[in-house]
Design an enzyme around this catalytic site. Structure first.
Site, PDB file in Angstrom:
ATOM      1  N   GLU A 155      19.780  51.484  62.867  1.00  0.00           N
ATOM      2  CA  GLU A 155      19.406  50.323  63.431  1.00  0.00           C
ATOM      3  C   GLU A 155      18.800  49.525  62.548  1.00  0.00           C
ATOM      4  OE1 GLU A 155      17.444  50.848  67.204  1.00  0.00           O
ATOM      5  OE2 GLU A 155      19.035  52.123  68.130  1.00  0.00           O
ATOM      6  N   LYS A 207      25.068  66.646  62.280  1.00  0.00           N
ATOM      7  CA  LYS A 207      24.340  65.578  62.807  1.00  0.00           C
ATOM      8  C   LYS A 207      22.987  65.703  63.372  1.00  0.00           C
ATOM      9  CE  LYS A 207      23.028  61.494  64.539  1.00  0.00           C
ATOM     10  NZ  LYS A 207      22.765  60.514  63.528  1.00  0.00           N
ATOM     11  N   CYS A 263      16.904  58.037  68.359  1.00  0.00           N
ATOM     12  CA  CYS A 263      17.503  59.222  67.988  1.00  0.00           C
ATOM     13  C   CYS A 263      16.678  60.338  67.378  1.00  0.00           C
ATOM     14  CB  CYS A 263      18.377  58.919  66.682  1.00  0.00           C
ATOM     15  SG  CYS A 263      19.874  57.741  66.993  1.00  0.00           S
ATOM     16  N   ARG A 331      13.334  52.396  72.508  1.00  0.00           N
ATOM     17  CA  ARG A 331      13.268  53.682  72.792  1.00  0.00           C
ATOM     18  C   ARG A 331      12.542  54.369  72.124  1.00  0.00           C
ATOM     19  NH1 ARG A 331      19.794  54.307  73.326  1.00  0.00           N
ATOM     20  NH2 ARG A 331      19.823  52.954  71.806  1.00  0.00           N
TER      21      ARG A 331
HETATM   22  N1  LIG Z   1      21.234  54.129  68.252  1.00  0.00           N
HETATM   23  C1  LIG Z   1      21.365  54.613  66.951  1.00  0.00           C
HETATM   24  O1  LIG Z   1      20.810  54.522  66.124  1.00  0.00           O
HETATM   25  C2  LIG Z   1      22.188  55.915  66.740  1.00  0.00           C
HETATM   26  C3  LIG Z   1      22.752  56.164  65.671  1.00  0.00           C
HETATM   27  C4  LIG Z   1      23.586  57.246  65.230  1.00  0.00           C
HETATM   28  C5  LIG Z   1      24.050  58.072  66.785  1.00  0.00           C
HETATM   29  N2  LIG Z   1      23.431  57.462  67.901  1.00  0.00           N
HETATM   30  C6  LIG Z   1      24.149  58.217  69.015  1.00  0.00           C
HETATM   31  O2  LIG Z   1      25.136  57.451  69.476  1.00  0.00           O
HETATM   32  C7  LIG Z   1      25.181  57.626  70.761  1.00  0.00           C
HETATM   33  C8  LIG Z   1      25.126  56.049  71.524  1.00  0.00           C
HETATM   34  O3  LIG Z   1      23.937  55.550  71.296  1.00  0.00           O
HETATM   35  P1  LIG Z   1      23.535  54.204  71.539  1.00  0.00           P
HETATM   36  O4  LIG Z   1      22.136  54.111  71.240  1.00  0.00           O
HETATM   37  O5  LIG Z   1      24.668  53.331  70.885  1.00  0.00           O
HETATM   38  O6  LIG Z   1      23.318  54.124  72.915  1.00  0.00           O
HETATM   39  P2  LIG Z   1      23.328  52.884  74.092  1.00  0.00           P
HETATM   40  O7  LIG Z   1      22.594  53.239  75.349  1.00  0.00           O
HETATM   41  O8  LIG Z   1      22.760  51.719  73.361  1.00  0.00           O
HETATM   42  O9  LIG Z   1      24.803  52.585  74.212  1.00  0.00           O
HETATM   43  C9  LIG Z   1      25.626  53.345  75.131  1.00  0.00           C
HETATM   44  C10 LIG Z   1      26.670  52.279  75.986  1.00  0.00           C
HETATM   45  O10 LIG Z   1      27.604  53.014  76.520  1.00  0.00           O
HETATM   46  C11 LIG Z   1      28.111  52.379  77.844  1.00  0.00           C
HETATM   47  N3  LIG Z   1      28.622  53.368  78.815  1.00  0.00           N
HETATM   48  C12 LIG Z   1      28.077  54.679  79.219  1.00  0.00           C
HETATM   49  N4  LIG Z   1      29.089  55.193  80.081  1.00  0.00           N
HETATM   50  C13 LIG Z   1      30.184  54.652  79.895  1.00  0.00           C
HETATM   51  C14 LIG Z   1      31.417  54.840  80.412  1.00  0.00           C
HETATM   52  N5  LIG Z   1      31.925  55.757  81.024  1.00  0.00           N
HETATM   53  N6  LIG Z   1      32.428  53.708  80.201  1.00  0.00           N
HETATM   54  C15 LIG Z   1      32.048  52.582  79.612  1.00  0.00           C
HETATM   55  N7  LIG Z   1      30.800  52.365  79.011  1.00  0.00           N
HETATM   56  C16 LIG Z   1      29.921  53.282  79.280  1.00  0.00           C
HETATM   57  C17 LIG Z   1      26.493  51.938  78.411  1.00  0.00           C
HETATM   58  O11 LIG Z   1      26.801  50.898  79.310  1.00  0.00           O
HETATM   59  C18 LIG Z   1      25.958  51.407  77.160  1.00  0.00           C
HETATM   60  O12 LIG Z   1      26.384  50.118  76.728  1.00  0.00           O
HETATM   61  C19 LIG Z   1      24.169  58.496  71.340  1.00  0.00           C
HETATM   62  O13 LIG Z   1      24.687  59.699  71.588  1.00  0.00           O
HETATM   63  C20 LIG Z   1      23.312  58.468  70.211  1.00  0.00           C
HETATM   64  O14 LIG Z   1      22.400  59.741  70.115  1.00  0.00           O
HETATM   65  C21 LIG Z   1      22.689  56.339  68.045  1.00  0.00           C
END
Ligand SMILES: NC(=O)c1ccc[n+]([C@@H]2O[C@H](COP(=O)([O-])OP(=O)(O)OC[C@H]3O[C@@H](n4cnc5c(N)ncnc54)[C@H](O)[C@@H]3O)[C@@H](O)[C@H]2O)c1
Length: 434
Positions: A155, A207, A263, A331
């Site tokens: 991020e 990962k 994360c 978070r």
């Molecule tokens: N944030 C980071 O820096 C980062 C980096 C690498 C990996 N990840 C991984 O990526 C994944 C997502 O993380 P994030 O930070 O983007 O999460 P987030 O909570 O910001 O976003 C998730 C989104 O998915 C939507 N959602 C959930 N269920 C849904 C459905 N059935 N249909 C449609 N939309 C739906 C939610 O409304 C939300 O907007 C996680 O597994 C996280 O560990 C995150």
């Protein structure tokens, strides 16, 4: 390629926007209509530098759109990326896969022709095969393969990380899925960025191992920092000295209050639980988690010591609350542990954060919000730097010191030289590891 991305959070939105910028046709889906409404109007539901301009450019080019209608987005897609949340499950620390499995079921019902169902969310080993089973159970006739494509973006630097990745990891279980994934990442691969194909389980493991290793470096340097304070060494010099060793490298060796964010905390806990589940304890990762909790507690003690043993009734100006600069993500930010602890000891907190206030305010009740560091510091007994936003790097220390009741500096990011702060009028300073 035609791509659907399920979830428009920090990962899904960046993925969708960047794929469209690479020339693919992308539809982004979220179940939250308010998010989709913001995006459809050209706005941003999250703060990620530079993302808005790329989004607008691709919407205007007709390659990128947003909807709550998952079935319409999946219809005719070559690949469907699941990028929904996998938070820590409260009862046991495992990754909560509810959102992933619900999305997989919805996708299954919407599949119309062959597609690769790709898990981009961070998920424990074995999850992709479970996703396949869920898709099969929901739609017996579905023509699909699965792929694991974990995301490594940071991020605050997400665009660069996605468009110029150190590597792309793709776990597949067959040639057809590999062909589709190779075509999707071809624009990056042609620019020389490594696209590594492996099996599903290894991709899932890569990962968690990567995040656990990075978290280990942070906890390691934070423990070395604590020792530096006792023995009279400077952790900055130590990190520089060890980082010049090419076997070690200099990155991720900055001492601070502890790691946070969406994360590292959840992924280290999940990996330790996976280890326990399979009877192969991940003792180093368990120690890393423990050291990180300890580090945050140590910061509270540090502020107390600086303030003469008590913060009761004292005003503390807090600079930054997000877990790192250039994001609004709160978070597991260390501030969520440290600030309530100080409030509990009677401190009056006046905080300022360039972007984080909106997300932080409901999580940090009892804090007074200010709009700039100088007003926050007025009459304060301590200036506490929690996040190294660039806005906080070049402050007029003399002006701050003059306006404070007692000019004490707790610089938990080591952004100021203590001798300079003292020369500017601060009467006492503390940092991390020096
Ligand atoms: N944030 C980071 O820096 C980062 C980096 C690498 C990996 N990840 C991984 O990526 C994944 C997502 O993380 P994030 O930070 O983007 O999460 P987030 O909570 O910001 O976003 C998730 C989104 O998915 C939507 N959602 C959930 N269920 C849904 C459905 N059935 N249909 C449609 N939309 C739906 C939610 O409304 C939300 O907007 C996680 O597994 C996280 O560990 C995150």
């Amino acid at each position: 390629m035609k791509i659907a991305v399920i979830g428009t959070g920090y990962v899904g939105l960046v993925t969708g926007v960047c794929f469209s910028d690479l020339g693919h046709d992308v539809v982004c889906v979220d179940r939250m209509p308010e998010k989709i409404a913001i995006l459809a109007a050209g706005g941003m539901p999250i703060y990620e530098p530079g993302l808005d301009a790329v989004l607008v450019r691709n919407v205007e080019a007709g390659r990128l759109s947003f909807t709550t209608d998952l079935a319409a987005a999946v219809d005719g897609a070559d690949a469907v990326f699941i990028a929904v949340g996998t938070p820590t499950r409260a009862q046991d620390g495992q990754a909560d896969l509810t959102q992933v499995m619900a999305a997989a079921e919805d996708v299954a019902r919407a599949l119309t022709g062959y597609a690769v169902v790709v898990t981009k969310s961070t998920v424990p080993v074995g999850t992709n095969r479970k996703v396949a089973a869920v898709v099969r159970a929901a739609n017996e006739a579905a023509e699909f393969d699965i792929a694991s494509n974990p995301e490594f973006l940071r991020e605050g630097a997400a665009l660069k990380d996605f468009m110029k990745p150190d590597r792309v990891i793709v776990g597949v279980d067959g040639a057809r899925a590999q062909e589709v994934m190779a075509a999707i990442y071809e624009p990056l691969q042609k620019q020389g960025f490594p696209v590594v194909f492996t099996d599903l389980e290894s991709a899932e493991m890569i990962k968690y191992a990567a995040n656990a290793f990075l978290a280990t470096r942070i906890s390691f340097i934070n423990e070395i920092a604590a020792l530096c304070e006792r023995v009279g060494a400077d952790v900055g010099a130590v990190a520089h000295g060890i980082g010049l060793d090419s076997r070690i490298g200099g990155r991720f060796l900055r001492a601070g209050p502890g790691y946070g964010g969406s994360c590292f905390p959840k992924d280290t806990v999940a990996l330790s639980r996976i280890g326990m589940e399979y009877g192969v304890r991940q003792r180093i990762v368990e120690a890393v988690i423990d050291a990180n909790e300890n580090s945050k507690r140590r910061m509270v003690e540090k502020v107390l010591d600086l303030c003469g043993g008590s913060v009761d009734g004292k005003k503390i100006a807090v600079l930054g609350v997000t877990f790192k600069p250039e994001t609004d993500d709160m978070r597991d930010a260390p501030s969520l542990t440290i600030l309530p602890a100080l409030l509990g000891k009677g401190a009056r907190l006046h905080a300022v954060d360039p972007i984080g206030r909106k997300n932080a305010e409901p999580l940090l009740p009892g804090i007074n919000w200010e709009t700039d560091p100088y007003s926050a510091a007025e009459g304060a007994d301590c200036l506490l730097i929690m996040t190294e936003w660039k806005q906080f790097r070049g402050l007029d220390l003399a002006r701050l010191a003059k306006s404070m009741r007692v000019a004490r500096l707790a610089d938990l990011r080591n952004i100021y030289v203590q001798a300079e702060a003292l020369a500017a009028g601060f009467v006492a300073c503390t940092g991390v590891g020096r």
